[in-house]
Design a protein around this motif. Structure first.
Motif, PDB file in Angstrom:
ATOM      1  N   ALA A 206      33.690  49.943  45.325  1.00 38.32           N
ATOM      2  CA  ALA A 206      34.905  49.800  46.294  1.00 38.32           C
ATOM      3  C   ALA A 206      35.876  50.963  46.418  1.00 38.32           C
ATOM      4  CB  ALA A 206      35.307  48.592  46.208  1.00 38.32           C
ATOM      5  N   ASP A 207      36.727  51.074  47.359  1.00 38.99           N
ATOM      6  CA  ASP A 207      37.640  52.264  47.579  1.00 38.99           C
ATOM      7  C   ASP A 207      38.961  51.500  46.741  1.00 38.99           C
ATOM      8  OD1 ASP A 207      39.894  53.739  48.486  1.00 38.99           O
ATOM      9  OD2 ASP A 207      38.623  54.431  49.862  1.00 38.99           O
ATOM     10  N   LYS A 208      39.309  52.202  45.378  1.00 34.31           N
ATOM     11  CA  LYS A 208      40.555  51.610  44.764  1.00 34.31           C
ATOM     12  C   LYS A 208      41.662  51.510  45.682  1.00 34.31           C
ATOM     13  CE  LYS A 208      40.417  52.067  40.325  1.00 34.31           C
ATOM     14  NZ  LYS A 208      40.542  52.610  39.097  1.00 34.31           N
ATOM     15  N   ASP A 209      41.922  52.985  46.200  1.00 31.82           N
ATOM     16  CA  ASP A 209      43.117  52.761  46.989  1.00 31.82           C
ATOM     17  C   ASP A 209      43.305  51.845  48.378  1.00 31.82           C
ATOM     18  OD1 ASP A 209      43.994  54.868  45.388  1.00 31.82           O
ATOM     19  OD2 ASP A 209      43.230  56.399  46.693  1.00 31.82           O
ATOM     20  N   LEU A 210      42.078  51.603  48.798  1.00 26.74           N
ATOM     21  CA  LEU A 210      42.291  50.524  50.044  1.00 26.74           C
ATOM     22  C   LEU A 210      42.293  49.152  49.501  1.00 26.74           C
ATOM     23  CD1 LEU A 210      41.323  50.298  52.980  1.00 26.74           C
ATOM     24  CD2 LEU A 210      39.142  49.913  52.232  1.00 26.74           C
ATOM     25  N   LEU A 211      41.662  49.077  48.204  1.00 26.27           N
ATOM     26  CA  LEU A 211      41.992  47.528  47.471  1.00 26.27           C
ATOM     27  C   LEU A 211      43.470  47.489  47.052  1.00 26.27           C
ATOM     28  CD1 LEU A 211      38.701  47.191  45.470  1.00 26.27           C
ATOM     29  CD2 LEU A 211      39.544  45.981  47.675  1.00 26.27           C
ATOM     30  N   LYS A 212      44.141  48.570  46.623  1.00 27.11           N
ATOM     31  CA  LYS A 212      45.557  48.644  46.196  1.00 27.11           C
ATOM     32  C   LYS A 212      46.371  48.201  47.292  1.00 27.11           C
ATOM     33  CE  LYS A 212      45.352  51.042  42.008  1.00 27.11           C
ATOM     34  NZ  LYS A 212      45.874  52.180  41.305  1.00 27.11           N
ATOM     35  N   SER A 213      46.195  48.928  48.627  1.00 22.97           N
ATOM     36  CA  SER A 213      46.952  48.506  49.858  1.00 22.97           C
ATOM     37  C   SER A 213      46.791  47.018  50.246  1.00 22.97           C
ATOM     38  CB  SER A 213      46.314  49.385  50.824  1.00 22.97           C
ATOM     39  OG  SER A 213      46.676  50.663  50.527  1.00 22.97           O
ATOM     40  N   GLU A 303      37.433  42.188  43.089  1.00 25.13           N
ATOM     41  CA  GLU A 303      38.318  43.057  43.666  1.00 25.13           C
ATOM     42  C   GLU A 303      39.575  43.495  42.962  1.00 25.13           C
ATOM     43  OE1 GLU A 303      37.550  42.331  48.666  1.00 25.13           O
ATOM     44  OE2 GLU A 303      39.338  41.344  47.657  1.00 25.13           O
ATOM     45  N   TYR A 304      40.180  42.507  42.343  1.00 24.60           N
ATOM     46  CA  TYR A 304      41.177  42.562  41.225  1.00 24.60           C
ATOM     47  C   TYR A 304      40.858  43.646  40.227  1.00 24.60           C
ATOM     48  CZ  TYR A 304      45.024  39.669  43.136  1.00 24.60           C
ATOM     49  OH  TYR A 304      45.986  38.974  43.693  1.00 24.60           O
ATOM     50  N   LEU A 305      39.532  43.223  39.548  1.00 20.13           N
ATOM     51  CA  LEU A 305      39.162  44.247  38.726  1.00 20.13           C
ATOM     52  C   LEU A 305      38.825  45.584  39.391  1.00 20.13           C
ATOM     53  CD1 LEU A 305      36.679  41.939  36.646  1.00 20.13           C
ATOM     54  CD2 LEU A 305      39.037  42.687  36.098  1.00 20.13           C
ATOM     55  N   GLN A 306      38.452  45.708  40.529  1.00 16.58           N
ATOM     56  CA  GLN A 306      38.132  47.354  41.089  1.00 16.58           C
ATOM     57  C   GLN A 306      39.101  48.047  41.201  1.00 16.58           C
ATOM     58  OE1 GLN A 306      34.964  46.105  43.861  1.00 16.58           O
ATOM     59  NE2 GLN A 306      33.699  47.381  42.790  1.00 16.58           N
ATOM     60  N   LEU A 307      40.528  47.284  41.394  1.00 22.29           N
ATOM     61  CA  LEU A 307      41.646  48.008  41.788  1.00 22.29           C
ATOM     62  C   LEU A 307      42.224  48.331  40.381  1.00 22.29           C
ATOM     63  CD1 LEU A 307      44.482  45.949  41.466  1.00 22.29           C
ATOM     64  CD2 LEU A 307      43.663  45.188  43.475  1.00 22.29           C
ATOM     65  N   THR A 308      42.045  47.423  39.320  1.00 21.75           N
ATOM     66  CA  THR A 308      42.554  48.215  38.130  1.00 21.75           C
ATOM     67  C   THR A 308      42.433  49.325  37.561  1.00 21.75           C
ATOM     68  OG1 THR A 308      42.778  45.426  37.355  1.00 21.75           O
ATOM     69  CG2 THR A 308      42.590  47.167  35.623  1.00 21.75           C
ATOM     70  N   ASP A 309      43.336  50.059  37.097  1.00 26.95           N
ATOM     71  CA  ASP A 309      43.180  51.246  36.300  1.00 26.95           C
ATOM     72  C   ASP A 309      42.911  51.107  34.790  1.00 26.95           C
ATOM     73  OD1 ASP A 309      44.124  53.378  38.204  1.00 26.95           O
ATOM     74  OD2 ASP A 309      45.879  52.070  38.523  1.00 26.95           O
ATOM     75  N   ILE A 310      43.514  50.294  34.108  1.00 23.37           N
ATOM     76  CA  ILE A 310      43.382  50.036  32.667  1.00 23.37           C
ATOM     77  C   ILE A 310      43.154  48.318  32.655  1.00 23.37           C
ATOM     78  CG2 ILE A 310      43.874  49.989  30.287  1.00 23.37           C
ATOM     79  CD1 ILE A 310      45.526  52.745  31.169  1.00 23.37           C
ATOM     80  N   TYR A 311      42.116  47.906  31.819  1.00 19.17           N
ATOM     81  CA  TYR A 311      42.225  46.264  31.700  1.00 19.17           C
ATOM     82  C   TYR A 311      42.608  46.173  30.247  1.00 19.17           C
ATOM     83  CZ  TYR A 311      40.440  41.628  31.121  1.00 19.17           C
ATOM     84  OH  TYR A 311      40.320  40.297  31.111  1.00 19.17           O
ATOM     85  N   LEU A 312      43.201  45.087  30.014  1.00 16.04           N
ATOM     86  CA  LEU A 312      43.802  45.013  28.735  1.00 16.04           C
ATOM     87  C   LEU A 312      43.134  43.546  28.134  1.00 16.04           C
ATOM     88  CD1 LEU A 312      47.548  45.854  29.185  1.00 16.04           C
ATOM     89  CD2 LEU A 312      45.728  47.234  28.489  1.00 16.04           C
ATOM     90  N   PHE A 313      42.623  43.592  26.970  1.00 15.82           N
ATOM     91  CA  PHE A 313      42.203  42.374  26.450  1.00 15.82           C
ATOM     92  C   PHE A 313      42.939  42.467  25.045  1.00 15.82           C
ATOM     93  CE2 PHE A 313      39.104  40.369  23.474  1.00 15.82           C
ATOM     94  CZ  PHE A 313      38.899  38.913  24.222  1.00 15.82           C
ATOM     95  N   THR A 314      43.545  41.385  25.032  1.00 17.32           N
ATOM     96  CA  THR A 314      44.385  41.385  23.882  1.00 17.32           C
ATOM     97  C   THR A 314      44.368  40.362  22.979  1.00 17.32           C
ATOM     98  OG1 THR A 314      46.130  40.123  25.208  1.00 17.32           O
ATOM     99  CG2 THR A 314      46.392  42.587  24.879  1.00 17.32           C
ATOM    100  N   SER A 315      43.400  39.481  22.879  1.00 17.32           N
ATOM    101  CA  SER A 315      43.038  38.189  22.128  1.00 17.32           C
ATOM    102  C   SER A 315      43.587  38.609  20.642  1.00 17.32           C
ATOM    103  CB  SER A 315      41.377  37.869  21.792  1.00 17.32           C
ATOM    104  OG  SER A 315      41.273  36.962  21.144  1.00 17.32           O
ATOM    105  N   LYS A 316      44.190  37.226  20.152  1.00 14.95           N
ATOM    106  CA  LYS A 316      44.519  37.556  18.589  1.00 14.95           C
ATOM    107  C   LYS A 316      43.774  36.840  17.568  1.00 14.95           C
ATOM    108  CE  LYS A 316      47.635  33.646  18.841  1.00 14.95           C
ATOM    109  NZ  LYS A 316      49.216  33.200  18.894  1.00 14.95           N
TER     110      LYS A 316
END
Length: 791
Positions: A206-213, A303-316
């Motif tokens: 998908a178009d990331k900029d379009l989703l961010k808008s 859609e949220y994942l496709q507009l994401t620039d970096i995904y953070l997985f921080t499980s301890k």
């Protein structure tokens, strides 16, 4: 026509197949074996519930006529739900009597051939003895899926796991690390264990900029994490890292997506979320952190994942074996920064992502800032992640599960791959107003690769096939584009050039390679178009007819084996609509050359036209068969059949096809000359299917129709990697099957080749259906006439 809605909400017009997948065999028992899956299940909000529903849907899509699926939903006294139709049973894991009741129900159902248990220790913590008794007493084989495998087990835990494992026919884990722990720390036999990674969704880019808008995030650099919240996710580590990130990247926003886990809410309410909110306020991060307190539907999550620039997985939790959230993020193209859980260490190796130490906010801050300022590195990680996760697509997970079902059902289950609807989306996406672009990076057209006559000739044939079946007027625009490109490549001397830059100028490559095959393909394409002249617009037919004389003036000087075959096919097709003077003489001339080549090379154990088998082999015997149909010369027919059967003996074995690899040709007389896994091209499989259709039409009951389905199933996953080659989400076809991986690029040659094969299959289904209907009507009429005569 129908409409498919994919994971990112895109709607795609498709041609639904007229004959369902059960037509793959002449007779199918409607009484299918039943597979029962024990698991939590939606609407219960739980990761394993979502996992199981995704798996069920994938299995039903891939194997709807191989087995039936039912679900036993796991509940407890405090949490009960109303379920969808596939849930036929319920098990209250707090109640021992519920286990005994379920045992009786399963034993009373003779259709159930296999029980699949999705296992998480928390499900059965109060009834560990009951679940082992349940497995032992229901008299059905059990496939046990461990979602968690804990290292360094206590003696009691080891005893429990071994007790479950001993009663299971087979065991599935999701990582190699989990397999190694079961082998080395629990002593589970290796032969029982299969590794099937956590499934992921195929998505349209998908178009990331379009989703961010759309989500009011325009101009932001987006960090995100998602899943049911609990303290184990250690989201506070990211909050501690953010202040120093914001100093360098003030446009950053961190999305915390997901509700608090229902079990945690029951025990402690919203204590964890409240702590996070207070921390956000204390660090003055209100402008940089957003909570999305919802259990999102899949398309919105994608859609949220496709507009994401970096995904953070921080499980301890170092013992966390696998993460579905982590997998989904990578499959959406997110560059991932993760703590070193086993799953992450397997997937993110070799620059596939970034790993930082548990709860180390300083390391996390450095990693985030480094990636945010390096867009090229993020792009490389994204592509590498997509490649790493390709084998985990739910379609591939379904194949691996179904193979285990077949194994553990002891001969009572036969796999039949379902055939997807026809989807022209990617072919259209690759097409500009000038022509079809040659290559793609994953599914994005690469205009820098330019255009070729080869691709546009094949594309015109495929679009003509589609138009013949559907009479969809929108096809005509594309037919004109491909036809105009073919015209553009025709030179004043009657020859074609093949390679065109994106600037629409011919490349020097045209002077460096043999263009005979490309010229032959152009004749095939024009001939196929003219075979449909009764239904195509008059102008394009007239223009095609006007081109042929200047092209065919060179036909007598063609000596390339495959070029001769293409020309024969083209002239065969154009003569289907009406006879053309002079065509038969050209066909006989070229066919005689093929016959001469065959007689020169033929030996008792080598029934072929050349001393080697290389690429596009099937078109040669197919062309001779076409020559017989035009001329009536049975020599052409007999050699065509003998040579085609010889080829099939080399590339088909039982229920599999392995076309000649581009890694090594097969040479006559070489004892070590054999097909090597890998390097298999969709175009060779497609050409084989097209030839099989031609032979099936002319030699009934010789098994060619069944071989068509076997060959087509190569695209569906019946290959040495057990992975899909056709992407049903994009409508594209992957560029090749290698020894250890699939080439994920979806270029013109592979995509059009798949569509030619699929449309050939569709036409065969429709023809068979019409013939069957006609036969039934004739039988009814004969019966009616007989009754009338008797009266």
């Amino acid at each position: 026509m129908g409409t498919n809605v994919y994971d990112n909400g895109t709607q795609v017009k498709t041609l639904a197949m007229e004959i369902p997948a059960l037509q793959q065999t002449n007779h199918i028992d409607n009484h299918l074996p039943e597979i029962l899956i024990l698991s939590s299940y939606p609407p219960r909000q739980c990761g394993i519930a979502t996992y199981t529903q995704d798996l069920v849907r994938a299995l039903e899509n891939k194997f709807s006529h191989s087995f039936s699926l039912s679900v036993c939903a796991l509940e407890n006294t405090a949490e009960k739900h109303t379920y969808p139709a596939e849930v036929k049973y319920k098990l209250n894991t707090d109640d021992p009597d519920s286990f005994r009741l379920l045992i009786n129900e399963i034993r009373a159902n003779p259709d159930i051939e296999l029980v699949v248990i999705q296992h998480e220790f928390g499900f059965y913590s109060k009834q560990e003895t009951e679940i082992r008794t349940f497995m032992a007493e229901m008299n059905k084989p059990v496939l046990l899926v461990f979602h968690t495998v804990l290292p360094r087990p206590t003696p009691l835990m080891k005893l429990n796991v071994l007790g479950l494992s001993e009663k299971a026919a087979g065991i599935v884990v999701m990582t190699n690390h989990s397999r190694d722990v079961l082998l080395n720390e629990y002593g589970v036999p290796a032969g029982k264990i299969s590794v099937i990674p956590h499934g992921t969704h195929l998505v349209l880019q998908a178009d990331k900029d379009l989703l961010k808008s759309r989500y009011n995030l325009a101009g932001k650099q987006v960090l995100s994490t998602f899943g049911l919240l609990g303290s184990g996710k250690s989201i506070e580590t990211t909050l501690d890292a953010l202040p120093s990130v914001i100093e360098k990247h003030p446009d950053v926003v961190f999305l915390i997506i997901g509700k608090t886990h229902p079990s945690i809410v029951k025990e402690e309410g919203e204590k964890y979320r409240t702590m996070l909110e207070e921390k956000v306020a204390g660090l003055k991060l209100e402008s940089y952190v957003r909570f999305v307190n919802e259990f999102l539907p899949l398309h919105q999550l994608i859609e949220y994942l496709q507009l994401t620039d970096i995904y953070l997985f921080t499980s301890k939790d170092p013992s966390q074996t696998v993460s579905g959230t982590f997998s989904y993020a990578i499959s959406c193209g997110c560059p991932v920064i993760s703590t070193p859980i086993p799953h992450a260490k397997e997937v993110l190796k070799e620059e596939g992502g970034v790993i930082f130490d548990f709860q180390n906010a300083e390391q996390l801050s450095v990693a985030i800032s480094g990636l945010l300022k390096d867009e090229k590195r993020r792009a490389r990680i994204s592509v590498k992640g997509l490649q790493a996760m390709a084998s985990t697509a739910w379609e591939n997970s379904a194949i691996l599960h179904a193979l285990l079902f077949e194994q553990y059902c002891n001969g009572k289950l036969t796999l039949r791959y379902s055939i997807p609807a026809i989807n022209m989306l990617h072919m259209q996406k690759l097409t500009t107003m000038f022509g079809m672009i040659q290559f793609a990076v994953i599914s994005e057209p690469d205009i820098s690769s330019g255009y070729t006559l080869d691709d546009n000739a094949r594309a015109m044939i495929a679009m003509c096939q589609h138009y013949e079946l559907t009479r969809d007027d929108s096809d005509l625009q594309f037919i004109r584009i491909y036809f105009n490109f073919i015209k553009y490549c025709l030179q004043p001397d009657g020859h074609f050039l093949n390679y065109v830059r994106k600037q629409r100028v011919f490349t020097n490559q045209n002077n460096q390679v043999n263009l005979a095959d490309a010229n032959g393909r152009a004749v095939w394409a024009l001939g196929y178009l003219l075979s449909l002249q009764k239904i195509l617009p008059k102008l394009i037919v007239e223009q095609a007819e006007a081109m042929m004389p200047e092209i065919l003036q060179h036909a007598g000087r063609i000596h390339s084996t495959r070029a001769m075959a293409f020309v024969i096919k083209g002239l065969y097709y154009r003569n289907l609509s009406k006879p053309y003077h002079g065509d038969q003489a050209i066909i006989k001339n070229l066919a005689n050359r093929l016959v001469q080549m065959y007689r020169h090379e033929r030996k008792e154990d080598w029934l072929w036209y050349e001393s080697y088998l290389t690429y596009a082999n099937s078109i040669i015997p197919e062309a001779l068969l076409c020559a017989w149909q035009v001329t009536g010369d049975i020599v052409y027919r007999d050699i065509a059949k003998e040579s085609f059967d010889f080829l099939l003996s080399k590339i088909m074995d039982g229920q599999n096809i392995n076309v000649i690899s581009n890694r090594s040709w097969m040479h006559n007389g070489k004892t070590d000359s054999k097909i090597i896994p890998g390097g298999e091209q969709p175009i060779d499989v497609a050409y084989t299917i097209i030839a099989l259709k031609k032979f099936a039409d002319n030699f009934a009951n010789d098994g060619y129709e069944e071989k068509m389905m076997i060959a087509f199933n190569w695209f569906m996953g019946n290959n040495h990697l057990h992975q899909i080659i056709y992407n049903p989400c994009t409508g594209g076809c992957y560029d090749g099957l290698e020894e250890h991986n699939v080439n994920l690029n979806q270029g013109a040659e592979s995509t059009v080749s798949y569509l030619m094969a699929r449309l050939t299959l569709e036409k065969s289904f429709r023809t068979n259906s019409e013939e069957k209907l006609l036969s039934e009507n004739v039988n009814m009429l004969e019966a009616f006439n007989l009754v009338t005569m008797c009266e």
